[in-house]
Scaffold this motif. Structure first.
Motif, PDB file in Angstrom:
ATOM      1  N   TRP A 157      -5.507   1.218 -11.294  1.00  0.00           N
ATOM      2  CA  TRP A 157      -6.234   1.698 -12.460  1.00  0.00           C
ATOM      3  C   TRP A 157      -6.525   0.581 -13.447  1.00  0.00           C
ATOM      4  N   LYS A 158      -5.464  -0.213 -13.662  1.00  0.00           N
ATOM      5  CA  LYS A 158      -5.641  -1.324 -14.577  1.00  0.00           C
ATOM      6  C   LYS A 158      -6.754  -2.230 -14.089  1.00  0.00           C
ATOM      7  N   PHE A 159      -6.699  -2.469 -12.786  1.00  0.00           N
ATOM      8  CA  PHE A 159      -7.686  -3.335 -12.151  1.00  0.00           C
ATOM      9  C   PHE A 159      -9.093  -2.769 -12.344  1.00  0.00           C
ATOM     10  N   LEU A 160      -9.243  -1.448 -12.104  1.00  0.00           N
ATOM     11  CA  LEU A 160     -10.557  -0.823 -12.238  1.00  0.00           C
ATOM     12  C   LEU A 160     -11.058  -0.924 -13.669  1.00  0.00           C
TER      13      LEU A 160
ATOM     14  N   LYS B  82     -15.311  -3.776 -17.566  1.00  0.00           N
ATOM     15  CA  LYS B  82     -15.794  -4.551 -18.697  1.00  0.00           C
ATOM     16  C   LYS B  82     -16.882  -5.516 -18.271  1.00  0.00           C
ATOM     17  N   PRO B  83     -17.858  -5.726 -19.163  1.00  0.00           N
ATOM     18  CA  PRO B  83     -18.918  -6.661 -18.796  1.00  0.00           C
ATOM     19  C   PRO B  83     -18.362  -8.074 -18.641  1.00  0.00           C
ATOM     20  N   ARG B  84     -19.032  -8.816 -17.818  1.00  0.00           N
ATOM     21  CA  ARG B  84     -18.593 -10.179 -17.566  1.00  0.00           C
ATOM     22  C   ARG B  84     -19.672 -11.152 -17.962  1.00  0.00           C
TER      23      ARG B  84
ATOM     24  N   GLY C  22      -8.868  -4.450  -2.252  1.00  0.00           N
ATOM     25  CA  GLY C  22      -7.753  -4.973  -1.477  1.00  0.00           C
ATOM     26  C   GLY C  22      -7.119  -3.932  -0.575  1.00  0.00           C
ATOM     27  N   ALA C  23      -7.880  -2.906  -0.219  1.00  0.00           N
ATOM     28  CA  ALA C  23      -7.352  -1.845   0.633  1.00  0.00           C
ATOM     29  C   ALA C  23      -7.557  -2.228   2.090  1.00  0.00           C
ATOM     30  N   LYS C  24      -6.570  -2.882   2.623  1.00  0.00           N
ATOM     31  CA  LYS C  24      -6.715  -3.490   3.931  1.00  0.00           C
ATOM     32  C   LYS C  24      -6.859  -2.454   5.041  1.00  0.00           C
ATOM     33  N   ARG C  25      -5.990  -1.462   4.985  1.00  0.00           N
ATOM     34  CA  ARG C  25      -6.005  -0.484   6.070  1.00  0.00           C
ATOM     35  C   ARG C  25      -7.291   0.337   6.014  1.00  0.00           C
ATOM     36  N   ALA C  26      -7.673   0.760   4.790  1.00  0.00           N
ATOM     37  CA  ALA C  26      -8.899   1.544   4.632  1.00  0.00           C
ATOM     38  C   ALA C  26     -10.086   0.751   5.161  1.00  0.00           C
ATOM     39  N   ARG C  27     -10.060  -0.544   4.912  1.00  0.00           N
ATOM     40  CA  ARG C  27     -11.182  -1.356   5.357  1.00  0.00           C
ATOM     41  C   ARG C  27     -11.325  -1.324   6.873  1.00  0.00           C
ATOM     42  N   LYS C  28     -10.182  -1.353   7.506  1.00  0.00           N
ATOM     43  CA  LYS C  28     -10.211  -1.369   8.963  1.00  0.00           C
ATOM     44  C   LYS C  28     -10.855  -0.080   9.488  1.00  0.00           C
ATOM     45  N   ILE C  29     -10.430   1.034   8.914  1.00  0.00           N
ATOM     46  CA  ILE C  29     -10.976   2.323   9.345  1.00  0.00           C
ATOM     47  C   ILE C  29     -12.468   2.384   9.033  1.00  0.00           C
ATOM     48  N   LEU C  30     -12.823   1.995   7.814  1.00  0.00           N
ATOM     49  CA  LEU C  30     -14.219   2.126   7.388  1.00  0.00           C
ATOM     50  C   LEU C  30     -15.128   1.221   8.204  1.00  0.00           C
ATOM     51  N   SER C  31     -14.677  -0.009   8.463  1.00  0.00           N
ATOM     52  CA  SER C  31     -15.580  -0.882   9.206  1.00  0.00           C
ATOM     53  C   SER C  31     -15.688  -0.418  10.655  1.00  0.00           C
ATOM     54  N   GLY C  32     -14.702   0.333  11.097  1.00  0.00           N
ATOM     55  CA  GLY C  32     -14.828   0.907  12.431  1.00  0.00           C
ATOM     56  C   GLY C  32     -15.915   1.959  12.502  1.00  0.00           C
ATOM     57  N   MET C  33     -16.276   2.515  11.345  1.00  0.00           N
ATOM     58  CA  MET C  33     -17.319   3.547  11.336  1.00  0.00           C
ATOM     59  C   MET C  33     -18.711   2.958  11.182  1.00  0.00           C
TER      60      MET C  33
ATOM     61  N   ILE D 287       0.833  -1.203   0.000  1.00  0.00           N
ATOM     62  CA  ILE D 287       0.000   0.000   0.000  1.00  0.00           C
ATOM     63  C   ILE D 287       0.867   1.252   0.000  1.00  0.00           C
ATOM     64  N   SER D 288       1.941   1.195   0.767  1.00  0.00           N
ATOM     65  CA  SER D 288       2.755   2.401   0.861  1.00  0.00           C
ATOM     66  C   SER D 288       3.508   2.663  -0.445  1.00  0.00           C
ATOM     67  N   ASN D 289       3.704   1.621  -1.199  1.00  0.00           N
ATOM     68  CA  ASN D 289       4.423   1.798  -2.456  1.00  0.00           C
ATOM     69  C   ASN D 289       3.482   2.395  -3.508  1.00  0.00           C
ATOM     70  N   ASP D 290       3.294   3.707  -3.402  1.00  0.00           N
ATOM     71  CA  ASP D 290       2.203   4.383  -4.099  1.00  0.00           C
ATOM     72  C   ASP D 290       2.181   4.209  -5.617  1.00  0.00           C
ATOM     73  N   ASN D 291       3.287   4.575  -6.240  1.00  0.00           N
ATOM     74  CA  ASN D 291       3.276   4.644  -7.688  1.00  0.00           C
ATOM     75  C   ASN D 291       2.833   3.350  -8.341  1.00  0.00           C
ATOM     76  N   ASP D 292       3.488   2.306  -7.935  1.00  0.00           N
ATOM     77  CA  ASP D 292       3.186   1.017  -8.530  1.00  0.00           C
ATOM     78  C   ASP D 292       1.735   0.632  -8.329  1.00  0.00           C
ATOM     79  N   SER D 293       1.335   0.748  -7.071  1.00  0.00           N
ATOM     80  CA  SER D 293       0.015   0.214  -6.753  1.00  0.00           C
ATOM     81  C   SER D 293      -1.064   1.042  -7.426  1.00  0.00           C
ATOM     82  N   SER D 294      -0.878   2.366  -7.529  1.00  0.00           N
ATOM     83  CA  SER D 294      -1.965   3.152  -8.118  1.00  0.00           C
ATOM     84  C   SER D 294      -2.107   2.800  -9.594  1.00  0.00           C
ATOM     85  N   ARG D 295      -0.943   2.541 -10.249  1.00  0.00           N
ATOM     86  CA  ARG D 295      -1.053   2.168 -11.651  1.00  0.00           C
ATOM     87  C   ARG D 295      -1.804   0.841 -11.789  1.00  0.00           C
ATOM     88  N   SER D 296      -1.462  -0.081 -10.931  1.00  0.00           N
ATOM     89  CA  SER D 296      -2.135  -1.371 -11.054  1.00  0.00           C
ATOM     90  C   SER D 296      -3.592  -1.265 -10.619  1.00  0.00           C
TER      91      SER D 296
END
Ligand code: SF4
Ligand code: SF4
Lengths: 287, 414
Positions: free
Chosen positions: B23-26, B31-33, B182-193, B12-21
């Motif tokens: 986007w690809k993921f999004l 695309k329809p499945r 796959g945003a693990k940390r965000a999930r923790k914060i969000l589910s706390g809310m 997660i902290s490795n910003d550049n790489d992960s943000s590019r991937s």
């Protein structure tokens, strides 16, 4: 009363004119005439059905001139092109006329319904519509007991059309056009208090000419248009089920309940959650 | 376990790489499945396209040429059906979050997500339908910003509650989005809310479900006396409970077939137990509702009105679409009859639609000279709004862990 509630919400902020009225009305409902609302008294026994008011109103507000004439048996209605209409009605007193338009209620349902304050009870009394605020939800039309606000459905930028008692002219010190031009003096403009007094005077001084009822003195919490008539108002086409209480009163109870629900509910919910925490282990144990 | 944690943190902290991937993921997820030419798609796509054309026309020429609205009946089916009825069916979300997070009934946990998702989308689309039928929609932010607060207006409250509730539901649903990304940390914060959002959400729901009824309080002389009474707000609130749950039951049985690959064997087995539990709640809520209607009726003394066409219609609604499905729910949870629960839920849903339309359209100025009947264009747009919601619903379900189990890393956190 719902206006009183508005105060609750708006302790800080805009001090709308309607608030001031609301306060006085609510604090001392008996003295409602202290407020010098401007008003119009319409005497249907004087009205000749000449449609001068309709024609001049259309001219003054850039609307098409009326094409049909009052005819007994035909109910003409105000619409997005006609802010006021005169109807002819056959009665035991012969043919009588009745002018219809927005009643300019003391506590208007439309203004209390409007979520943008586009429909607005002015200091001076007229209930006006303000274009720059309105979002066209038409809740005012749902709420008005007299079905006065009309929507320009055929425009992509629709306006709400209704009588505004020529508010702009009033500010210039002029009379509403209908009053100014009525050749039969069926319309009189003045403060609401003076006009009620005048109406009572006419009833007392002309026994037999009028029924003893000023429509609008109490209907819907009091209105800015006051009517005198020689026949019952139901015959003139007024809805007999209009209540005497103001219409915003009807949603007062709900609006009052909102803040308490807002405070109590979360507390109760949290309490229940704490109390049922043990369920977690119980349920899981059971499964 | 600890090792794994630090690995993800590193990613997660490795910003550049992960943000590019990301986007690809999004992009790949957009695309329809699966098969494209399903019967549902073949029907829904033309309807939605047609609706889009109608809407262009509507914003170009105004409401008049497209709708049959009259000066006496200013709200048509876009408001009466999509907004006022649609929101009642979104009630399942607050009832289920109440069961799971407030009463701690873990049994219902497996269907919370899908219900919240459905509620969230219902609000977005059905409150969105409001925009279609506003005469001057570009002014819609007037009651939200600026000095145009009509604070004495019930509709003002409802509008604000819609807005806030959409946010609350977004928060309630957000852990699923985080799991998908796959945003693990965000999930923790969000589910706390979540619990906070749930409590806030239930409060808002109570108020705006009843507020939708309170909207009609001032129309005292216009709504048929068999439907108008000062308890409309309470009736709307109570009926939103069983309206929402009926939809949950109905939708659950459809999803079970359509998305059966997503649902684990365990939840499939548990599903019947859930349906029985929900039908119990429906029985109680419907009993309360029926009883309230009965009391109001007796108090209102409108016996004479029963022997009119509107009276028959009222009797049909109360007995055929409230009492009957209530008895069916009652019978089926005692006899474990799952099929009957489903039938009862459909009848209940029809009944709620009838009730909302009776108040907002059919019984509104019922004795007026001009009756409002929607144009075919209004119907197409109404239906298209629902179809569009289903499209998004389907898109989300087939991508995010809504029906299927959360990814394995989630359980570790909990
Ligand atoms: S008659 Fe209707 S539009 Fe006129 S002030 Fe009263 S509520 Fe408003
Ligand atoms: S249509 Fe305009 S004036 Fe009427 S209630 Fe809505 S915002 Fe107010």
């Amino acid at each position: 009363m719902s206006i009183g509630r508005r105060n609750f919400f708006k302790v800080i902020g805009v001090t709308g004119a309607s608030l001031a009225f609301g306060k006085t009305l609510n604090a001392a409902p008996k003295k409602e005439n202290d407020i010098e609302f401007s008003a119009i008294l319409y005497d249907s026994t004087r009205c000749a059905g000449c449609q001068t008011c309709e024609v001049t109103c259309a001219e003054a507000h850039g609307l098409p001139a009326p094409v049909d004439v009052p005819k007994a048996g035909v109910v003409r209605k105000t619409d997005e092109y006609h802010r006021t209409v005169v109807n002819a009605i056959a009665t035991e007193n012969g043919e009588v006329y009745v002018k219809r338009q927005c009643m300019h209620c003391n506590e208007p349902a439309c203004a209390s319904a409007c979520l943008t304050q586009a429909l607005y009870k002015t200091h001076e009394g007229p209930v006006i519509w303000r274009e720059r605020k309105c979002m066209g939800c038409r809740y005012c039309m749902i709420s008005c007991p007299f079905d006065s606000p009309k929507c320009e459905y055929d425009s992509p930028n629709p306006k709400i059309q209704k009588c505004d008692m020529c508010y702009d002219r009033q500010k210039e010190g002029k009379l509403p056009v209908c009053v100014e031009n009525c050749p039969a003096e069926a319309l009189v403009f003045g403060t609401r208090r003076d006009l009620i007094r005048e109406a009572h005077k006419r009833i007392v001084e002309n026994p037999g000419q009028y029924i003893d009822h000023i429509y609008g003195e109490h209907e819907a919490g009091g209105t800015g248009y006051l009517y005198l008539s020689g026949v019952s108002f139901e015959k003139l086409g007024f809805n007999p089920s209009i209540q005497l209480k103001s219409y915003p009163e009807l949603s007062k109870g709900f609006l009052y309940a909102v803040p308490s629900v807002f405070v109590l509910w979360p507390a109760i919910l949290l309490g229940i959650r704490e109390a049922t925490k043990n369920n977690k282990s119980n349920e899981e144990g059971n499964e | 376990m600890r090792k794994e944690m630090s690995k993800t943190d590193y990613i997660i902290s490795n910003d550049n790489d992960s943000s590019r991937s990301t986007w690809k993921f999004l992009l790949s997820e957009l695309k329809p499945r699966g098969k494209f030419l399903t019967p549902f798609n073949i029907i829904s796509i033309p309807v939605m396209l047609l609706a889009a054309i109608i809407l262009v026309y509507r914003f170009w020429k105004g409401l008049g040429p497209v709708t049959n609205l009259t000066q006496e009946v200013p709200w048509g089916i876009w408001k009466g059906f999509n907004v006022i009825t649609g929101v009642a069916f979104a009630g399942g979300a607050y009832v289920l979050t109440f069961l799971v997070y407030i009463l701690n009934l873990k049994k219902y946990h497996s269907i919370v997500r899908i219900t919240v998702l459905n509620g969230f989308l219902a609000y977005v689309f059905y409150a969105g339908a409001l925009i279609l039928e506003l005469g001057r929609p570009w002014k819609i932010f007037n009651p939200v910003i600026g000095n145009s607060f009509g604070t004495g207006s019930v509709l003002f409250l409802v509008a604000w509650h819609f807005l806030l509730y959409i946010i609350a539901q977004m928060i309630e649903f957000s852990p699923a989005i985080a799991e998908w990304l796959g945003a693990k940390r965000a999930r923790k914060i969000l589910s706390g809310m979540t619990v906070g959002a749930v409590i806030f959400g239930i409060t808002l729901s109570t108020l705006h479900q009843s507020g939708l009824g309170a909207i009609f309080l001032m129309a005292k002389d216009k709504i048929h006396p068999l439907w108008y009474n000062e308890f409309i707000p309470i009736q709307f609130f109570v009926s939103s409970i069983f309206a929402g749950l009926s939809l949950v039951i109905f939708e659950g049985s459809i999803c079970k077939n359509v998305f059966s690959d997503q649902i684990s064997e365990k939840s499939k087995k548990a599903h019947n137990g859930i349906l029985i539990g929900l039908s119990k709640i429906c029985t109680v809520a419907m009993f309360a509702y029926f009883f309230l209607q009965l009391l109001v009726f007796v108090h209102g003394k409108h016996w004479d009105l029963l022997n009119t066409p509107m009276g028959y219609w009222f009797i049909l609604e109360m007995f055929g679409f409230v009492l009957l499905p209530m008895l069916m729910f009652f019978y089926s949870y005692r006899r474990n009859n799952i099929f009957m629960i489903k039938v009862a839920s459909v009848i209940t849903m029809i009944g709620v639609i009838m009730n909302r339309l009776n108040i907002s359209i059919i019984g509104f100025n019922w004795n007026g000279a001009l009756r409002y009947v929607p144009t075919w264009m209004e119907v197409v747009v109404s239906v298209a709004v629902i179809l569009a919601q289903i499209w998004i619903f389907r898109w989300v379900i087939s991508r995010m862990p809504v029906l299927r189990e959360s990814p394995s890393w989630v359980n570790e956190n909990e």
